[in-house]
Design a protein around this motif. Structure first.
Motif, PDB file in Angstrom:
ATOM      1  N   SER A   2       8.366  64.740  40.016  1.00  0.00           N
ATOM      2  CA  SER A   2       7.969  63.273  40.386  1.00  0.00           C
ATOM      3  C   SER A   2       8.194  62.566  38.355  1.00  0.00           C
ATOM      4  O   SER A   2       9.164  63.432  37.832  1.00  0.00           O
ATOM      5  N   PHE A   3       8.993  61.309  39.345  1.00  0.00           N
ATOM      6  CA  PHE A   3       9.446  60.282  38.235  1.00  0.00           C
ATOM      7  C   PHE A   3       8.001  59.624  38.003  1.00  0.00           C
ATOM      8  O   PHE A   3       7.593  58.501  39.117  1.00  0.00           O
ATOM      9  N   VAL A   4       8.029  59.131  36.922  1.00  0.00           N
ATOM     10  CA  VAL A   4       6.602  58.416  36.216  1.00  0.00           C
ATOM     11  C   VAL A   4       6.941  56.528  36.541  1.00  0.00           C
ATOM     12  O   VAL A   4       6.258  56.486  37.490  1.00  0.00           O
ATOM     13  N   GLU A   5       7.991  56.259  36.111  1.00  0.00           N
ATOM     14  CA  GLU A   5       7.983  54.565  36.002  1.00  0.00           C
ATOM     15  C   GLU A   5       9.220  54.076  36.814  1.00  0.00           C
ATOM     16  O   GLU A   5      11.202  54.452  36.442  1.00  0.00           O
ATOM     17  N   ASP A  26      13.045  58.626  55.433  1.00  0.00           N
ATOM     18  CA  ASP A  26      11.876  59.034  54.594  1.00  0.00           C
ATOM     19  C   ASP A  26      12.072  59.779  53.741  1.00  0.00           C
ATOM     20  O   ASP A  26      12.305  59.964  51.895  1.00  0.00           O
ATOM     21  N   ASN A  27      11.824  61.107  54.173  1.00  0.00           N
ATOM     22  CA  ASN A  27      12.445  62.609  52.979  1.00  0.00           C
ATOM     23  C   ASN A  27      13.705  62.331  52.800  1.00  0.00           C
ATOM     24  O   ASN A  27      13.677  62.370  51.761  1.00  0.00           O
ATOM     25  N   GLU A  28      14.806  62.445  53.445  1.00  0.00           N
ATOM     26  CA  GLU A  28      16.120  61.746  52.451  1.00  0.00           C
ATOM     27  C   GLU A  28      16.021  61.179  51.497  1.00  0.00           C
ATOM     28  O   GLU A  28      17.023  61.338  50.917  1.00  0.00           O
ATOM     29  N   GLY A  29      15.587  59.844  51.790  1.00  0.00           N
ATOM     30  CA  GLY A  29      15.274  58.956  51.105  1.00  0.00           C
ATOM     31  C   GLY A  29      14.965  59.067  49.398  1.00  0.00           C
ATOM     32  O   GLY A  29      15.456  58.901  48.898  1.00  0.00           O
ATOM     33  N   ILE A  32      16.821  61.869  47.869  1.00  0.00           N
ATOM     34  CA  ILE A  32      18.238  60.978  47.533  1.00  0.00           C
ATOM     35  C   ILE A  32      17.833  60.366  46.190  1.00  0.00           C
ATOM     36  O   ILE A  32      18.648  60.076  45.257  1.00  0.00           O
ATOM     37  N   LEU A  33      16.985  59.382  46.161  1.00  0.00           N
ATOM     38  CA  LEU A  33      16.451  59.020  44.805  1.00  0.00           C
ATOM     39  C   LEU A  33      15.510  59.920  44.196  1.00  0.00           C
ATOM     40  O   LEU A  33      16.733  59.504  42.975  1.00  0.00           O
ATOM     41  N   ASN A  34      15.233  60.579  44.398  1.00  0.00           N
ATOM     42  CA  ASN A  34      15.155  62.102  42.773  1.00  0.00           C
ATOM     43  C   ASN A  34      16.234  62.410  42.402  1.00  0.00           C
ATOM     44  O   ASN A  34      15.969  62.412  41.294  1.00  0.00           O
ATOM     45  N   PHE A  35      17.775  62.100  43.398  1.00  0.00           N
ATOM     46  CA  PHE A  35      18.479  63.176  43.004  1.00  0.00           C
ATOM     47  C   PHE A  35      19.190  61.807  41.808  1.00  0.00           C
ATOM     48  O   PHE A  35      19.590  62.220  40.423  1.00  0.00           O
ATOM     49  N   TYR A  37      17.516  59.831  40.595  1.00  0.00           N
ATOM     50  CA  TYR A  37      16.641  59.712  38.500  1.00  0.00           C
ATOM     51  C   TYR A  37      16.887  60.372  38.403  1.00  0.00           C
ATOM     52  O   TYR A  37      16.968  60.499  36.895  1.00  0.00           O
ATOM     53  N   LEU A  38      17.264  61.336  38.507  1.00  0.00           N
ATOM     54  CA  LEU A  38      17.684  62.997  37.974  1.00  0.00           C
ATOM     55  C   LEU A  38      18.908  62.816  36.854  1.00  0.00           C
ATOM     56  O   LEU A  38      19.077  63.319  35.497  1.00  0.00           O
ATOM     57  N   ILE A  39      20.062  62.250  38.223  1.00  0.00           N
ATOM     58  CA  ILE A  39      21.252  61.847  36.928  1.00  0.00           C
ATOM     59  C   ILE A  39      20.967  60.965  35.701  1.00  0.00           C
ATOM     60  O   ILE A  39      21.653  61.449  34.837  1.00  0.00           O
ATOM     61  N   ALA A  40      20.723  60.245  36.256  1.00  0.00           N
ATOM     62  CA  ALA A  40      20.308  59.297  35.389  1.00  0.00           C
ATOM     63  C   ALA A  40      19.034  59.670  33.278  1.00  0.00           C
ATOM     64  O   ALA A  40      19.604  58.573  32.765  1.00  0.00           O
TER      65      ALA A  40
END
Length: 64
Positions: A2-5, A26-29, A32-35, A37-40
Motif C-alpha cells: 500500500s502506498f499512502v500518497e 481493476d485487479n490488473e490495474g 500494474i500501478l503498485n508495480f 509505484y514500487l519502481i518509482a
C-alpha cells in the motif's frame, strides 16, 4: 503493498492504458500501478549538472 500518497487512481490508470490499446480489469490495474509505484520509490537519481534545471544551473557556479 500500500502506498499512502497515490497521485493516480486505479480508474485513471485503467483509462490511460485503454487509450493505448491495453485492456485490463481493476485487479490488473491495481497490480500494474503498485508495480510502477514500487519502481518509482526505489529509483535512485544519479544525475549531474547536465540534468539540472535551468535555475539550478544558473546558480551553480555562483555558489561554488
Amino acid at each position: 503493498m500500500s502506498f499512502v500518497e497515490k497521485k493516480i487512481s486505479v480508474k485513471r490508470s485503467i483509462n490511460l492504458l485503454a487509450k493505448n490499446g491495453i485492456q485490463v480489469d481493476d485487479n490488473e490495474g491495481t497490480e500494474i500501478l503498485n508495480f510502477l509505484y514500487l519502481i518509482a520509490k526505489n529509483y535512485q537519481y544519479k544525475g549531474g549538472i547536465e540534468s539540472m534545471n535551468l535555475k539550478e544551473k544558473s546558480n551553480y557556479k555562483k555558489v561554488r
